[in-house]
Structure formats: structure tokens, C-alpha cells
Design a protein around this motif. Structure first.
Motif, short mmCIF file in Angstrom:
data_model
loop_
_atom_site.label_atom_id
_atom_site.label_comp_id
_atom_site.label_asym_id
_atom_site.label_seq_id
_atom_site.Cartn_x
_atom_site.Cartn_y
_atom_site.Cartn_z
N VAL A 256 0.81 -27.10 -57.34
CA VAL A 256 1.93 -27.76 -56.66
C VAL A 256 1.59 -29.22 -56.37
N LEU A 257 0.40 -29.48 -55.86
CA LEU A 257 0.01 -30.85 -55.54
C LEU A 257 -0.02 -31.72 -56.79
N THR A 258 -0.54 -31.19 -57.89
CA THR A 258 -0.60 -31.96 -59.14
C THR A 258 0.80 -32.31 -59.63
N GLN A 259 1.71 -31.37 -59.56
CA GLN A 259 3.07 -31.62 -60.05
C GLN A 259 3.86 -32.53 -59.10
N LEU A 260 3.59 -32.43 -57.80
CA LEU A 260 4.23 -33.36 -56.86
C LEU A 260 3.77 -34.79 -57.14
N GLU A 261 2.49 -34.95 -57.39
CA GLU A 261 1.96 -36.29 -57.70
C GLU A 261 2.55 -36.84 -59.00
N ALA A 262 2.80 -35.95 -59.96
CA ALA A 262 3.38 -36.40 -61.23
C ALA A 262 4.86 -36.76 -61.09
N GLY A 263 5.55 -36.08 -60.16
CA GLY A 263 6.99 -36.30 -60.04
C GLY A 263 7.41 -37.30 -58.99
N PHE A 264 6.52 -37.62 -58.06
CA PHE A 264 6.87 -38.52 -56.96
C PHE A 264 5.83 -39.63 -56.86
N PRO A 265 6.18 -40.85 -57.20
CA PRO A 265 5.23 -41.96 -57.11
C PRO A 265 4.63 -42.12 -55.72
N ALA A 266 5.44 -41.86 -54.69
CA ALA A 266 4.94 -42.00 -53.32
C ALA A 266 3.80 -41.02 -53.05
N VAL A 267 3.94 -39.80 -53.57
CA VAL A 267 2.88 -38.80 -53.38
C VAL A 267 1.64 -39.20 -54.18
N ALA A 268 1.85 -39.72 -55.37
CA ALA A 268 0.72 -40.15 -56.20
C ALA A 268 -0.08 -41.26 -55.54
N ALA A 269 0.59 -42.04 -54.67
CA ALA A 269 -0.07 -43.17 -54.01
C ALA A 269 -0.70 -42.78 -52.67
N TYR A 270 -0.68 -41.50 -52.34
CA TYR A 270 -1.25 -41.08 -51.05
C TYR A 270 -2.73 -41.43 -50.97
N THR A 271 -3.16 -41.74 -49.75
CA THR A 271 -4.58 -41.90 -49.49
C THR A 271 -5.25 -40.52 -49.49
N ALA A 272 -6.57 -40.51 -49.49
CA ALA A 272 -7.29 -39.24 -49.49
C ALA A 272 -6.92 -38.37 -48.27
N PRO A 273 -6.85 -38.94 -47.05
CA PRO A 273 -6.44 -38.10 -45.90
C PRO A 273 -5.01 -37.57 -46.06
N GLN A 274 -4.09 -38.40 -46.57
CA GLN A 274 -2.72 -37.93 -46.76
C GLN A 274 -2.67 -36.80 -47.80
N ARG A 275 -3.45 -36.95 -48.85
CA ARG A 275 -3.49 -35.91 -49.87
C ARG A 275 -4.05 -34.61 -49.29
N GLU A 276 -5.06 -34.73 -48.44
CA GLU A 276 -5.65 -33.55 -47.83
C GLU A 276 -4.65 -32.83 -46.93
N ARG A 277 -3.90 -33.61 -46.13
CA ARG A 277 -2.90 -33.00 -45.25
C ARG A 277 -1.79 -32.35 -46.07
N THR A 278 -1.40 -32.98 -47.19
CA THR A 278 -0.36 -32.39 -48.03
C THR A 278 -0.84 -31.07 -48.62
N ALA A 279 -2.09 -31.04 -49.07
CA ALA A 279 -2.65 -29.79 -49.59
C ALA A 279 -2.67 -28.71 -48.52
N GLU A 280 -2.98 -29.08 -47.28
CA GLU A 280 -2.97 -28.11 -46.18
C GLU A 280 -1.56 -27.57 -45.95
N ASP A 281 -0.57 -28.46 -46.01
CA ASP A 281 0.82 -28.02 -45.83
C ASP A 281 1.24 -27.05 -46.92
N ILE A 282 0.87 -27.35 -48.15
CA ILE A 282 1.20 -26.45 -49.26
C ILE A 282 0.48 -25.12 -49.07
N GLY A 283 -0.76 -25.19 -48.61
CA GLY A 283 -1.51 -23.97 -48.35
C GLY A 283 -0.81 -23.09 -47.33
N HIS A 284 -0.26 -23.71 -46.27
CA HIS A 284 0.47 -22.94 -45.27
C HIS A 284 1.70 -22.27 -45.89
N ILE A 285 2.38 -22.98 -46.78
CA ILE A 285 3.56 -22.40 -47.43
C ILE A 285 3.16 -21.15 -48.21
#
Length: 365
Positions: A256-285
Motif C-alpha cells: 500500500v505504501l509503495t503504491q501510494l508513493e507512486a500515485g501521489f507526489p505529496a506522499v512520495a515527498a514525505y520525510t522519513a518520519p512522515q513515511r514511518e507514521r504513514t506506514a503505522e497508519d496503514i498497519g492499523h488499517i
């Protein structure tokens, strides 16, 4: 504070406001003084625990969800609340010699929301029970070992998150297998105790007072049904969807994280902490999807998704990314009919319901 009639509803509300100000300003000494002075002024310890400390802590959770408290502020306030509870419990005026039976109180494995269990343990101690309080996230083998060594008339298990229901199920079955009845409580089991009944608990209580009363009235002893399996209680687990999705959690998060980064430029530009929090959110889902598969309850997942949308909105994160994550998951799990149904219904709920930052079933203590 003397002369404020702390036993009245108005006095309790005044105390709540004062305690809220103290814990959110990180003034532990002031918070402790408020509670102990109220005790000296005549308010009983159980009321202080449940109607003052418990309600203030519930407000901490609500304010965090609305993004009016940071994670650090929430942790600081919670830590102060726990230390105030300890000060109250150790006060000579509230010590009660044990005259009833022995109860073991514990949080299920991987459950870190310990305050509801702590409040129950203190209430039971006040009412004359001998309490073994084991604290947060107690693995089932350790719980059973404790019971073999020390015994108990009943076990009280607490869980706030529905994602811990499989662990709760294992603990319930294990305790019953050695002849000890299990009372469960906490938001994980649903506002009406539906999951407690589903998982075969001997009793369920919506709050600490009700739990104490049930224990006083007596909980039926379980039959020694050794060898009972999860599928015996939940026949829908035969399709293996829960097991397969739970085991694939890490891979699903990565996809999910890989495809979000491919489809959304804003997600692809996330910093490492932002990417980590996004992965945690997906994990909760994925975790909540697995819990919904375990219980076969669509509402469990859709309620969590709409709550999450509210949390994201409160933090100025576009909720459309949540819809995209669900769509990607649906594609990845297209061969799983129950998962597909859950994801479709969650996306529909997301489209039709305004986001809310209230408390979802089982999301907070």
C-alpha cells in the motif's frame, strides 16, 4: 478547597476542571493535592477514582483525538494520572483489609491501555477483594503460570482495542480450561459486550462498578472444556481469511505504501518520519481489517475507518488518501471475499458519513 461540598455533582465538576488544569499543565503535585484534599473533605475513594480521575483521563483521550493535545501532552497527563492513583491507593484512609476472594486483573497480550484495568483493581481492593494486578500486556502463558502458582476465584481481563480480541479469546479459553471463570471489560468488547459473548467469556461488564457487582454476585464456573479451539467458537474462521491477512500484514503495508508513493507526489515527498507514521497508519488499517475478519463484524471495521478519517481531518491530512489505501488493499485482497466485502463497505461508509473525532468502538479506553 474545603467547603466546596465535593460530594455533590457541582463539586465533582469543579474538581474535574481543577484536575484537568493540573494534569494538562504537568503539575503532578497540584493534581495529587486536589485528589487527596477531596478525600479529606469527605469524597469517597471510589468516586475519586471513577468519577474524577477516570473522567479526566477520558477527556485526555478525546482532546488528543481532536488534535488539541499532542501525543507528548497525552502521555504526560496519563503518567500523572497513574501516579495520582497510586498516591490515593496508598493513603491510610482508604486501606481495606481483604475479606473476600482473590481476583487476578490483567490486560490481554499486546494491550498497553492499562488505566481501565488499574481502576478496576483499585475499586476491587477498596471493596475487600485480594487483587493480583498484573498490569499491561500480559502474555497468556504468563497469565496461566501465575494462576497455577497463586490461584484465583476469577480473572478480570481488560482490553481497549478490538485488534487484541484474538489474544483475548486465547486468554479466555486458557483460563477456563483450568477452571477459572473470566470477566471481561473494556472498549474492545463493544459497548454492549457483543464480542465478550462471541468469545465465550463467562461475564462482561461495561464499567468498574458493574464489574465489582458481578464479582460480588458470583460468576458461574466454567466447564473444564480442554482442547477448545478458536474455530469451535467462531466457525467463520474456517475460510482462513483472518489467518492469511494477519500473517501478510507487513507485506500489505509495504504494498500500500509503495503504491501510494507512486500515485501521489505529496506522499512520495514525505520525510522519513512522515513515511514511518504513514506506514503505522496503514498497519492499523490492516490490523482492524483482521479483527473484523476474526469477529465477522463489518461495523467494527467501518467504524474504525470513519473515526480514522476524522483523526486525519483534525490533523489537516487529506482523508482521500485513506480511500486510496482501501482501494489498494481491495486490489491486493481481491481473492478474499470477506475482505473485499469489508473494504467495499468501509469505502461506502467513508463516502457517505462525515468524519468524526469521537471515540470509535474499542479505539480508546
Amino acid at each position: 478547597m474545603k467547603g466546596n461540598n465535593p460530594n455533590g455533582a457541582e463539586g465533582t465538576e469543579v474538581l474535574q476542571d481543577r484536575l484537568w488544569a493540573a494534569v494538562t499543565s504537568r503539575d503532578e503535585h497540584r493534581a495529587t493535592d486536589i485528589v487527596l484534599t477531596a478525600l479529606e473533605d469527605g469524597m469517597d475513594a471510589e468516586t475519586l477514582l471513577l468519577d474524577l480521575l477516570g473522567r479526566v483521563q477520558a477527556k485526555v483521550g478525546v482532546e488528543w483525538a481532536a488534535n488539541r493535545l499532542s501525543v507528548a501532552q497525552e502521555h504526560a497527563a496519563s503518567a500523572i494520572t497513574e501516579r495520582v492513583i497510586a498516591s490515593l491507593a496508598h493513603h491510610p484512609a482508604v486501606r481495606t483489609p481483604p475479606a473476600l476472594g482473590r481476583v487476578t486483573v490483567a490486560c490481554v497480550n499486546q494491550e498497553w491501555h492499562v488505566l481501565p484495568a488499574r481502576l478496576l483493581a483499585e475499586v476491587l481492593t477498596l471493596r475487600g477483594w485480594q487483587v493480583d494486578f498484573l498490569g499491561a500486556q500480559v502474555p497468556t502463558p504468563h497469565l496461566i503460570a501465575h494462576l497455577h502458582h497463586h490461584g484465583a476465584d476469577a480473572v478480570a481481563l481488560s482490553s481497549s482495542l478490538p485488534t487484541r480480541l484474538p489474544d483475548a479469546h486465547a486468554a479466555i479459553s486458557a483460563c477456563q480450561a483450568i477452571g477459572i471463570p473470566v470477566l471481561v471489560g473494556g472498549a474492545a468488547f463493544g459497548p454492549d459486550g457483543r464480542y465478550a459473548r462471541m468469545l465465550g467469556a463467562n461475564a462482561w461488564a461495561p464499567d468498574a462498578r458493574a464489574a465489582a457487582q458481578q464479582l460480588a454476585d458470583g460468576i458461574p464456573q466454567p466447564s473444564l472444556a480442554t482442547g477448545r479451539q478458536q474455530i469451535d467458537d467462531l466457525p467463520h474462521l474456517a475460510d482462513q481469511e483472518y489467518t492469511l491477512v494477519a500473517r501478510a500484514q507487513g507485506q500489505l503495508v509495504k504494498q500500500v505504501l509503495t503504491q501510494l508513493e507512486a500515485g501521489f507526489p505529496a506522499v512520495a515527498a514525505y520525510t522519513a518520519p512522515q513515511r514511518e507514521r504513514t506506514a503505522e497508519d496503514i498497519g492499523h488499517i490492516v490490523d482492524f481489517l483482521a479483527a473484523a475478519l476474526y469477529t465477522n463484524d463489518d461495523d467494527l471495521f467501518t467504524t474504525f475507518i470513519t473515526w480514522t478519517a476524522g483523526i486525519l481531518t483534525a490533523r489537516h491530512v487529506p482523508a482521500r488518501s485513506l480511500h486510496s489505501a482501501l482501494t489498494i488493499l481491495a486490489t491486493e485482497l481481491k481473492d478474499f471475499p470477506r475482505s473485499t466485502r469489508l473494504l467495499d463497505r468501509a469505502r461506502s461508509a467513508l463516502n457517505s458519513a462525515p468524519p468524526s473525532v469521537g471515540t470509535p468502538t474499542g479505539a480508546t479506553a
